[in-house]
Scaffold this active site. Structure first.
Site, short mmCIF file in Angstrom:
data_model
loop_
_atom_site.label_atom_id
_atom_site.label_comp_id
_atom_site.label_asym_id
_atom_site.label_seq_id
_atom_site.Cartn_x
_atom_site.Cartn_y
_atom_site.Cartn_z
N PRO A 140 0.81 -1.16 0.00
CA PRO A 140 0.00 0.00 0.00
C PRO A 140 0.85 1.22 0.00
O PRO A 140 1.71 1.40 0.85
CB PRO A 140 -0.75 -0.09 1.30
CG PRO A 140 -0.36 -1.38 1.92
CD PRO A 140 0.66 -1.97 1.13
N GLU A 141 0.58 2.05 -0.92
CA GLU A 141 1.13 3.39 -0.84
C GLU A 141 0.02 4.26 -0.27
O GLU A 141 -1.04 3.76 0.09
CB GLU A 141 1.59 3.86 -2.21
CG GLU A 141 2.71 2.98 -2.75
CD GLU A 141 3.60 3.67 -3.75
OE1 GLU A 141 3.66 4.91 -3.74
OE2 GLU A 141 4.25 2.96 -4.54
#
Length: 274
Positions: free
Chosen positions: A2-3
């Site tokens: 996840p960014e």
DNA sequence: CGTAGACCCTGCGCGC
DNA sequence: TGCGCGCAGGGTCTAC
């Protein structure tokens, strides 16, 4: 994982379903994450507390509860939060389970164990070592080319390395660093001491655009927690450069190249990034 | 101080 | 089918 866009989408999606619910119990199945889980601290801050609000700082999801405490979750590379019925069978690598009064569980699963789960007094957040040295929030007021350029003063690092430095700006991970530089037409290895003011503006604008578009796509393509499986999953966004080695650039048709910068894969167009 | 590189850990897909 | 290898979107630590 996840960014920033994925954490933000998770926050928005999860908040609707858990706000007002109460954390009855905290079950720690396996304490070894990037930092050891601390079951007693988690329980002291969270047990019996009602969930008030979900926030995000950098890539941390922050869950504020009654009594002035906050649960902080970082998903690392492979972490997920799932909201499921308590009876649902357990999966491997489910390290922490938060039992809610509603009969559901919030489960943190992280095969690679690069993630973090900890609790603290909300008032101490800014002073906590995880947050104290974080840089600019790219989607907040005050983030622009000028603020980036100021922070680059005296440095010579490649611009991609600079962008991924959380002490400078948070939330820009390996994918969106490549994407923003592609969009801005800036070569990832270019030194930050060799970027004119105008190009800093273009870069800051590109960072904001790619993040906001990804959040928008995540919001529309992602399954909500209301679905059967309780897992929002990771979403696929349309990427122009990342992962496209050998494919023709959408602007100039030259093949996208892959190189390694700071131990991370980096994608760029040799034709239109300078 | 800034920068480059190693490292943390498990799982997956690929070529042989 | 099985094996070894490279790779993966996080961050931190060390040596220079």
């Amino acid at each position: 994982m996840p960014e920033l866009p994925e954490v933000e989408t998770l926050r928005r999606s999860l908040e609707r379903h858990v706000r007002g619910d109460t954390i009855d119990r905290v079950l720690v199945r396996s304490p070894s994450l990037r930092e050891p889980l601390r079951p007693t601290t988690l329980r002291r801050h969270l047990a019996g507390r009602r969930i008030l609000k979900l926030r995000r700082r950098a890539k941390y999801l922050l869950i504020d509860v009654e009594g002035g405490s906050t649960l902080a979750v970082h998903l690392g590379m492979s972490g997920r939060l799932a909201l499921v019925e308590a009876e649902r069978s357990r999966e491997t690598h489910e390290h922490v389970l938060f039992e809610l009064a509603s009969g559901r569980q919030l489960r943190f699963r992280d095969p690679r164990r690069f993630g973090l789960v900890f609790a603290l007094a909300s008032a101490d957040l800014e002073r906590d070592r995880h947050f104290a040295h974080l840089g600019l929030e790219p989607l907040a007021e005050g983030f622009d080319g000028e603020s980036l350029r100021r922070r680059a003063r005296g440095r010579r690092a490649p611009v991609k390395t600079f962008l991924m430095n959380a002490r400078v700006v948070v939330g820009v991970g390996n994918i969106y660093a490549s994407e923003a530089l592609y969009r801005a037409g800036i070569h990832p290895t270019r030194g930050v001491d060799r970027l004119a003011a105008q190009r800093w503006h273009g870069l800051a604008g590109a960072v904001v655009e790619v993040l906001e578009e990804a959040i928008e796509q995540g919001g529309t393509t992602l399954n909500d927690f209301a679905d059967a499986n309780g897992d929002p999953g990771y979403f696929q966004v349309s990427l122009a450069a990342y992962g496209r080695e050998g494919e023709p650039c959408g602007r100039c048709s030259k093949p996208i190249r892959r190189t390694i910068l700071g131990n991370r894969s980096t994608y760029y167009c040799p034709g239109c990034q300078r």
